[in-house]
Design an enzyme around this catalytic site. Sequence first.
Site, PDB file in Angstrom:
ATOM      1  N   HIS A  82      -2.811   6.855   4.617  1.00  0.00           N
ATOM      2  CA  HIS A  82      -1.746   5.860   4.758  1.00  0.00           C
ATOM      3  C   HIS A  82      -0.350   6.382   4.418  1.00  0.00           C
ATOM      4  O   HIS A  82       0.534   5.626   4.021  1.00  0.00           O
ATOM      5  CB  HIS A  82      -2.063   4.624   3.906  1.00  0.00           C
ATOM      6  CG  HIS A  82      -1.383   3.382   4.415  1.00  0.00           C
ATOM      7  ND1 HIS A  82      -1.402   2.191   3.736  1.00  0.00           N
ATOM      8  CD2 HIS A  82      -0.655   3.156   5.532  1.00  0.00           C
ATOM      9  CE1 HIS A  82      -0.721   1.280   4.399  1.00  0.00           C
ATOM     10  NE2 HIS A  82      -0.251   1.834   5.503  1.00  0.00           N
TER      11      HIS A  82
ATOM     12  N   CYS B 136       0.757  -1.254   0.000  1.00  0.00           N
ATOM     13  CA  CYS B 136       0.000   0.000   0.000  1.00  0.00           C
ATOM     14  C   CYS B 136       0.789   1.307   0.000  1.00  0.00           C
ATOM     15  O   CYS B 136       0.800   2.045  -0.991  1.00  0.00           O
ATOM     16  CB  CYS B 136      -0.947   0.009   1.196  1.00  0.00           C
ATOM     17  SG  CYS B 136      -2.172  -1.307   1.194  1.00  0.00           S
TER      18      CYS B 136
END
Length: 476
Positions: free
Chosen positions: A154, A96
């Site tokens: 994130h 990610c």
Amino acid sequence: MIEFLVLLNQKVLRTMKKTILLRATLIILLTLYSHLITRETSAQQTRPNVLVILVDDLGYGDLSSYGATDLKSPHIDGLLNRGMKFTSFYANCPVCSPTRAALLTGQYQDMVGIPGVIRTHPENSWGYLKPSAVTLADVFHQAGYQTSIIGKWHLGLESPNTPTERGFDLFRGFLGDMMDDYYLHRRHNVNYMRRNQETVDPQGHATDLFTDWTCEYLKQQSKNESPFFLYLAYNAPHTPIQPPQEWLEKIKQRETGIDPGRAKLVALIEHLDAGIGKVVQTLDETGLSENTLIVFSSDNGGQLSVGANNGALRDGKQSMYEGGLKVPTGVVWKNHIAPHSDTDFMAMSMDIFPTVCEASGLTVPAGLDAVSFLPTLQGKQQKPLRTHWFFRRREGGTRYGGKTIEAVRSGQWKLLQNSPFEPLELYDLKADPLEQKNLAESNRKKFNQLSVLLRAEIQRYGTVPWQKPLTPYSKD
């Protein structure tokens, strides 16, 4: 006396001529100024809105349009049919945070301080966004766009690496990595849901929340004269595989005999597809789809252990094989990109940065690793974006299942190390696209050439720190 009157008359005439000339000059200048202002305003109004939709862990074969037979994704497929679908698009990394960093900065992830996944606990967090890194939001904000992120960030859990400190005017979403529960929105019992800097605790499935917030935002922006840049980053279909119960029941009834784990993932993806359908419908109903450039992509391949389908590709998420890196991607822009067009032109996540900047008429920052693929979108011939393509994920020790893995691709050749405990492998992707025949021993010349390239790139990455500094340092 007559001479005096003549002289006086001549003087008056000269004065009048100067006045007329001055007035004419002023009129011309005002006309030019008005024209420039009109052109500038017109340019501002005709600049496209930009919507980047990034989904999480969507496998290369997990859309109907990419070959799925037990899954129906009419809304995403319909969106891709409005523009160009890529069959050779790659994520910068098979996990990610690094891919998100590359997409938002136009640089290889290591060059902006995020070689691995950013997590809650410092001993298992592998990145710190470089303070001087310029984000897409920075560029669009400075150009007068309204900049927003809805969904998963994130790229940092605290100041100065929160969205509203990195160019975004609005943030509604989740700061952290994965949610432990799609309804409770916690990670390690920490609530990372935010509206800008405020902690919020909304009720509902995360996919529905992000969809609803996006539709609300689009309706607001349809009344705004300024264009917008919106980064919509869904958590789905990342683990936990937690679709709404009614969606799961629908899949079980339709796909008789389907594996229970696969059924849950299919339901989660179809639920996501419906959400994206609502977003597209809102764009259409508000008229925004007439001048909105839309990018759809995934941050990495699907996770095989939870039933993902990466087509015939080898392996999946967390792997340097094609199944971990190759992702479904499409770009839509009405009257600029031909509908129902497919391309095998190769590009990767970070190349989205200069592409959307160039399409919007914005100056692309200097020094990027990324290259625009706008000519390809316009149906023009374009040479390969780069000679060598690098992929890397850096994490540590086996305690957390982390590992440092990397790959380099040059033309048809790909050298990779998929485990720090195994030797490098060499594949000829033209002859062997499914990476079944390791040529590391039989073609030492190519192996050595690519090995040198990979080593030099890793050394380049070593110039950028990736951990939080002991003392704060400025963006300069």
